[in-house]
Design an enzyme around this catalytic site. Structure first.
Site, PDB file in Angstrom:
ATOM      1  N   ASP A 193     -28.418   2.368  29.579  1.00 36.81           N
ATOM      2  CA  ASP A 193     -27.065   1.806  29.649  1.00 36.81           C
ATOM      3  C   ASP A 193     -27.038   0.729  30.732  1.00 36.81           C
ATOM      4  OD1 ASP A 193     -24.382   1.168  29.984  1.00 36.81           O
ATOM      5  OD2 ASP A 193     -23.704   3.216  29.643  1.00 36.81           O
ATOM      6  N   HIS A 198     -21.746  -0.756  36.253  1.00 35.09           N
ATOM      7  CA  HIS A 198     -22.314   0.327  37.053  1.00 35.09           C
ATOM      8  C   HIS A 198     -23.290  -0.151  38.121  1.00 35.09           C
ATOM      9  CE1 HIS A 198     -20.423   2.799  34.040  1.00 35.09           C
ATOM     10  NE2 HIS A 198     -21.122   2.212  33.090  1.00 35.09           N
ATOM     11  N   ILE A 213     -18.893   1.787  39.371  1.00 32.37           N
ATOM     12  CA  ILE A 213     -18.611   3.188  39.096  1.00 32.37           C
ATOM     13  C   ILE A 213     -19.811   3.843  38.416  1.00 32.37           C
ATOM     14  CG2 ILE A 213     -16.137   2.752  38.925  1.00 32.37           C
ATOM     15  CD1 ILE A 213     -16.401   2.982  35.872  1.00 32.37           C
ATOM     16  N   GLY A 216     -20.016   7.523  32.892  1.00 31.68           N
ATOM     17  CA  GLY A 216     -19.415   8.786  32.497  1.00 31.68           C
ATOM     18  C   GLY A 216     -20.442   9.759  31.940  1.00 31.68           C
TER      19      GLY A 216
END
Length: 290
Positions: A193, A198, A213, A216
């Site tokens: 990803d 991120h 961040i 998830g």
């Protein structure tokens, strides 16, 4: 261009061939915190952690299915006929994984992806993107990703399920804390990803965050590992399915508080960010097991 639900649902599934080996599994496990414990100097050599990190003892956590083949199933679903959306409007709302048998440490599979459902939430649409993997011995896993697309609702479709599980009335059987490394997102993204949200502070700022961040699905994996280690004696082959709803964000460097309510064949879980007044980050989370 609005989502064409009828066209998306009628589209033929897309197929691709993926493969993986022990390095992919080990990298994923490291990306969700295996072998790490700031209050445990021996964490890297702890036998309980080596089953996630050492090739001669390796087992595969079922959530690895979300990154096997660099997660190409979801990408295929988002490019289906009838789906023409702005990726900046996309949010990952929920995830479920069902394993039909233990995932091998080394293997290959044919992965098919399709849009399994399209729901009209008014101001947003929800796509259920399903990926199914099978090898020569039969089905391996089924993934469902619930994708919210802001601004794409209002097309007159079914609203879909919206029930939320009531918060348990009793105290959890277990509460464990899992620290997030400051570089956790940088490590996790190596499993496929590459969203700069991120990693890149400038991109994160454009998205409204003061810093990058955590993925998830990284929180998702950390949580499943905590359940396996705390409730199932570390035996990941007992896990049958795992689902969650993403309710908030996690920043690298924070601490997760993972609350577990156990029953004979199920663990109910809630996950909170300790440093932000225990803000909930995973809700409606259930692990089914043997």
């Amino acid at each position: 261009m609005p989502i064409d639900a009828e066209k998306a649902l009628a589209a033929e599934p897309r197929s691709t061939r993926i493969s993986w080996g022990h390095k992919d599994v080990q990298l994923y496990h490291l990306g969700i915190g295996a072998g790490f414990g700031p209050d445990r100097p021996d964490a890297a050599t702890d036998p309980a952690e080596l089953r996630y990190t050492l090739e001669s003892r390796l087992q595969v956590l079922p959530s690895f299915a979300t990154v096997a083949g660099a997660g190409m199933g979801v990408v295929g679903g988002l490019s289906s006929p009838g789906i023409d959306i702005d990726l900046a409007a996309v949010l990952h709302g929920g995830q479920s994984v069902r394993v039909h048998r233990p995932i091998p440490v080394k293997g290959g599979a044919e992965v098919t992806s399709k849009v399994a459902a399209v729901y009209d939430k008014g101001k947003a649409a929800v796509l259920v993107l399903r990926t199914e993997a099978a090898d020569e011995e039969g089905p391996l896993w089924t993934n469902d990703a619930q994708i919210y697309v802001r601004g794409e609702g209002g097309f007159g479709g079914e609203r879909g399920p919206s029930e939320r599980a009531a918060y348990p009335a009793i105290a959890p059987n277990h509460i464990v804390r899992r620290p997030i490394r400051p570089d956790q997102a940088l490590l996790y993204r190596l499993s496929g990803d590459w969203n700069p949200l991120h990693a890149d502070p400038e991109f994160a700022a454009l998205a409204g965050f003061d810093r990058p961040i955590l993925h998830g699905l990284c929180t998702y994996g950390i949580t499943l590992k905590a359940v396996a280690d705390t409730v199932l004696g570390g035996d990941v082959t007992r896990i049958r399915s795992y689902r969650t709803r993403f309710t908030g964000i996690v920043f690298p460097g924070e601490t997760l508080s993972i609350e577990m309510w156990t029953s004979e064949s199920q663990v109910r879980v809630e996950v909170r960010a300790v440093e932000r007044d225990n803000a909930m980050v995973l809700g409606d989370t259930f692990v089914e097991h043997s």
